[in-house]
Design an enzyme around this catalytic site. Structure first.
Site, mmCIF file in Angstrom:
data_model
loop_
_atom_site.group_PDB
_atom_site.id
_atom_site.type_symbol
_atom_site.label_atom_id
_atom_site.label_comp_id
_atom_site.label_asym_id
_atom_site.label_seq_id
_atom_site.Cartn_x
_atom_site.Cartn_y
_atom_site.Cartn_z
ATOM 1 N N ARG A 1 16.230 38.091 27.639
ATOM 2 C CA ARG A 1 16.432 36.719 28.101
ATOM 3 C C ARG A 1 17.934 36.494 28.229
ATOM 4 O O ARG A 1 18.724 37.000 27.423
ATOM 5 C CB ARG A 1 15.848 35.732 27.096
ATOM 6 C CG ARG A 1 15.970 34.280 27.531
ATOM 7 C CD ARG A 1 15.467 33.342 26.449
ATOM 8 N NE ARG A 1 15.663 31.953 26.849
ATOM 9 C CZ ARG A 1 15.522 30.927 26.035
ATOM 10 N NH1 ARG A 1 15.192 31.127 24.766
ATOM 11 N NH2 ARG A 1 15.715 29.698 26.477
ATOM 12 N N HIS A 2 18.349 35.756 29.244
ATOM 13 C CA HIS A 2 19.775 35.500 29.472
ATOM 14 C C HIS A 2 20.448 34.909 28.233
ATOM 15 O O HIS A 2 19.809 34.313 27.358
ATOM 16 C CB HIS A 2 19.962 34.551 30.655
ATOM 17 C CG HIS A 2 19.331 33.200 30.434
ATOM 18 N ND1 HIS A 2 19.923 32.210 29.681
ATOM 19 C CD2 HIS A 2 18.150 32.698 30.856
ATOM 20 C CE1 HIS A 2 19.148 31.145 29.659
ATOM 21 N NE2 HIS A 2 18.061 31.420 30.347
ATOM 22 N N SER B 1 23.062 29.338 27.993
ATOM 23 C CA SER B 1 23.596 28.680 29.193
ATOM 24 C C SER B 1 24.194 27.323 28.826
ATOM 25 O O SER B 1 23.992 26.809 27.721
ATOM 26 C CB SER B 1 22.491 28.497 30.239
ATOM 27 O OG SER B 1 21.631 27.428 29.874
ATOM 28 N N TRP C 1 23.305 24.497 29.865
ATOM 29 C CA TRP C 1 22.247 23.515 29.601
ATOM 30 C C TRP C 1 21.439 23.857 28.359
ATOM 31 O O TRP C 1 20.867 22.979 27.736
ATOM 32 C CB TRP C 1 21.346 23.355 30.834
ATOM 33 C CG TRP C 1 21.967 22.461 31.859
ATOM 34 C CD1 TRP C 1 23.281 22.099 31.976
ATOM 35 C CD2 TRP C 1 21.292 21.795 32.931
ATOM 36 N NE1 TRP C 1 23.470 21.266 33.053
ATOM 37 C CE2 TRP C 1 22.264 21.068 33.658
ATOM 38 C CE3 TRP C 1 19.967 21.768 33.365
ATOM 39 C CZ2 TRP C 1 21.943 20.297 34.768
ATOM 40 C CZ3 TRP C 1 19.641 21.008 34.487
ATOM 41 C CH2 TRP C 1 20.622 20.280 35.181
ATOM 42 N N ASN C 2 21.395 25.146 27.958
ATOM 43 C CA ASN C 2 20.852 25.470 26.636
ATOM 44 C C ASN C 2 21.671 24.749 25.568
ATOM 45 O O ASN C 2 21.117 24.141 24.639
ATOM 46 C CB ASN C 2 20.911 26.966 26.342
ATOM 47 C CG ASN C 2 19.941 27.795 27.146
ATOM 48 O OD1 ASN C 2 20.243 28.929 27.494
ATOM 49 N ND2 ASN C 2 18.754 27.279 27.455
ATOM 50 N N ARG D 1 22.678 32.629 35.468
ATOM 51 C CA ARG D 1 22.708 32.889 34.034
ATOM 52 C C ARG D 1 22.063 34.232 33.693
ATOM 53 O O ARG D 1 22.486 34.904 32.744
ATOM 54 C CB ARG D 1 22.056 31.736 33.259
ATOM 55 C CG ARG D 1 20.602 31.429 33.598
ATOM 56 C CD ARG D 1 20.213 30.097 32.955
ATOM 57 N NE ARG D 1 18.813 29.731 33.115
ATOM 58 C CZ ARG D 1 18.308 29.071 34.145
ATOM 59 N NH1 ARG D 1 19.103 28.740 35.170
ATOM 60 N NH2 ARG D 1 17.034 28.738 34.172
ATOM 61 N N GLU E 1 13.073 31.392 36.179
ATOM 62 C CA GLU E 1 12.457 30.623 35.112
ATOM 63 C C GLU E 1 11.322 29.751 35.648
ATOM 64 O O GLU E 1 11.226 29.516 36.858
ATOM 65 C CB GLU E 1 13.532 29.740 34.457
ATOM 66 C CG GLU E 1 13.065 28.783 33.367
ATOM 67 C CD GLU E 1 12.451 29.485 32.169
ATOM 68 O OE1 GLU E 1 11.361 30.087 32.336
ATOM 69 O OE2 GLU E 1 13.031 29.407 31.077
ATOM 70 N N LYS F 1 15.916 17.603 26.096
ATOM 71 C CA LYS F 1 14.613 17.943 25.528
ATOM 72 C C LYS F 1 14.246 17.034 24.361
ATOM 73 O O LYS F 1 13.108 16.561 24.261
ATOM 74 C CB LYS F 1 14.607 19.409 25.081
ATOM 75 C CG LYS F 1 14.728 20.392 26.228
ATOM 76 C CD LYS F 1 14.814 21.824 25.725
ATOM 77 C CE LYS F 1 15.004 22.799 26.882
ATOM 78 N NZ LYS F 1 15.139 24.199 26.411
ATOM 79 N N ARG G 1 6.479 22.260 28.154
ATOM 80 C CA ARG G 1 7.319 23.447 27.979
ATOM 81 C C ARG G 1 6.497 24.728 27.953
ATOM 82 O O ARG G 1 6.866 25.721 28.554
ATOM 83 C CB ARG G 1 8.102 23.369 26.653
ATOM 84 C CG ARG G 1 9.217 22.364 26.606
ATOM 85 C CD ARG G 1 9.939 22.468 25.267
ATOM 86 N NE ARG G 1 10.750 23.677 25.176
ATOM 87 C CZ ARG G 1 10.996 24.327 24.053
ATOM 88 N NH1 ARG G 1 10.446 23.942 22.923
ATOM 89 N NH2 ARG G 1 11.765 25.400 24.076
ATOM 90 N N HIS H 1 14.250 35.200 32.128
ATOM 91 C CA HIS H 1 14.221 33.887 31.485
ATOM 92 C C HIS H 1 13.079 33.794 30.481
ATOM 93 O O HIS H 1 12.136 34.593 30.520
ATOM 94 C CB HIS H 1 14.089 32.805 32.554
ATOM 95 C CG HIS H 1 15.119 32.926 33.623
ATOM 96 N ND1 HIS H 1 16.316 32.246 33.595
ATOM 97 C CD2 HIS H 1 15.159 33.697 34.744
ATOM 98 C CE1 HIS H 1 17.042 32.581 34.657
ATOM 99 N NE2 HIS H 1 16.352 33.463 35.365
ATOM 100 N N GLY H 2 13.161 32.794 29.616
ATOM 101 C CA GLY H 2 12.174 32.664 28.558
ATOM 102 C C GLY H 2 10.744 32.691 29.033
ATOM 103 O O GLY H 2 9.910 33.420 28.487
ATOM 104 N N ASN H 3 10.439 31.921 30.072
ATOM 105 C CA ASN H 3 9.047 31.820 30.515
ATOM 106 C C ASN H 3 8.621 32.951 31.438
ATOM 107 O O ASN H 3 7.477 33.399 31.369
ATOM 108 C CB ASN H 3 8.803 30.462 31.177
ATOM 109 C CG ASN H 3 8.659 29.361 30.147
ATOM 110 O OD1 ASN H 3 7.735 29.351 29.349
ATOM 111 N ND2 ASN H 3 9.600 28.425 30.141
#
Length: 248
Positions: free
Chosen positions: A8-9, A12, A14-15, A60, A87, A98, A114, A182-184
Site C-alpha cells: 500500500r502506498h 499521503s 490526505w491520510n 501516491r 483506490e 473521516k 469505507r 491502495h488499501g481497497n
C-alpha cells in the site's frame, strides 16, 4: 517459488489530514516518502528482487513505487500502470474528514461506506470535477467503466480482470512481482488469495508502505503470507488504519 509483493502506498497528504481520498490524486507526505524508501531498503536487505512492477494511475502509489525501486537500486525495472488498480471511489464523500463524517452519520454507517462489501457512498454528479469522467488521464477509458462511487464489490469487479489477465500471467512468467496500489484495491487481491468472506475482509487492514509477501509454489498454490518488518511497528500501523474513521 513464486513471490507476489503487495505494498500500500506511503502516507499521503490526505491520510495525514484523515480525509476520504479515493480517486483524488493527492501526493505523499515527507513521512510517506520516507516510509516507501525504508520499505525498499528492507526488501533489498531481505534479498527480494522483483522483476516487473504494477501500480495505479494515482501519484501516491506511483511515487511510492519509485521510492522503493530507488532504495533497491532497481529503478530500471519495467512498470505497468492501470486505472483498475486505483483506490475505491468514495464518491461524494471524497475530501471529507473521516472522523467528522463519523460524528455526523455514525461510526457504523461510515464503516459501511469505507469497508462494506456492497454498500456505496453517495455518488458524484456527472458534472462534478471529482468525477473521473472529467479527467484527461482517463480519456482512453470507456466512461461507463469509470465509477462515480463504489463499494468494495465494485472495486474488486473492476480490478479482477486486470489481476487475472495481466498480473497472474506476469507471476507465471517471473519469479517475483510487485504491486504498489491502495488499501481497497489491494484488499480485493488479498480477499481473492486468502478466500476471505465478505465480513472478514471488512475488518482486514493493510498498513501504509509495509511489504505484504505472498509465497506460492510453481503451480501458484499459496504457501504462506506475511508482512515484512517489525511485528510491533506493523501492529501499531494497522491499529492506526483501523481507527481513522472513528468519531472523536
Amino acid at each position: 517459488m513464486k513471490t507476489l509483493i503487495l505494498v500500500r502506498h506511503g502516507e499521503s497528504e490526505w491520510n495525514k489530514l484523515n480525509l476520504f481520498t479515493g480517486w483524488t490524486d493527492v501526493d505523499l507526505t515527507e513521512n510517506g516518502i520516507r516510509e516507501a524508501y525504508e520499505a525498499g531498503k528492507l526488501m533489498k536487505k531481505e534479498g527480494f528482487h522483483p522483476e516487473i512492477c504494477f501500480t495505479s494511475y494515482l501519484k501516491r502509489a506511483v511515487k511510492t513505487l519509485n521510492q522503493i525501486l530507488d532504495a533497491m537500486d532497481m529503478d530500471w525495472l519495467p512498470v505497468q500502470k492501470s486505472w483498475r488498480l486505483n483506490e475505491k471511489s468514495y464518491g461524494a464523500i471524497q475530501g471529507l474528514n473521516k472522523a467528522d463524517t463519523a460524528a455526523k452519520y455514525g461510526d457504523e454507517q461510515v464503516l459501511l461506506w469505507r469497508r462494506s462489501f456492497d454498500v456505496r457512498p453517495p455518488a458524484l454528479d456527472d458534472n462534478d470535477p471529482r468525477n473521473p469522467r472529467n479527467e484527461q488521464r482517463y480519456a482512453g477509458v470507456n466512461p461507463a467503466d469509470l465509477p462515480a462511487t463504489e463499494a468494495l464489490c465494485d472495486t474488486i469487479a473492476r480490478l479482477m480482470p486486470y489481476y487475472k489477465e495481466t498480473i497472474i500471467p506476469a507471476l507465471r512468467q517471473h519469479e517475483q512481482v510487485i504491486v504498489v496500489a491502495h488499501g481497497n484495491s489491494l484488499r480485493g487481491i488479498v480477499k481473492e488469495l486468502k478466500s476471505m468472506g465478505n465480513e472478514e475482509i471488512i475488518k482486514f487492514n493493510i498498513p501504509t508502505a509495509v511489504p505484504y509477501i505472498f509465497e506460492f509454489n510453481d503451480d501458484l498454490k499459496l504457501q504462506k503470507d506475511y508482512f515484512l518488518g517489525d511485528p510491533e511497528e506493523i501492529r501499531k500501523k494497522i491499529e492506526g488504519v483501523a481507527n481513522q474513521a472513528k468519531k472523536k
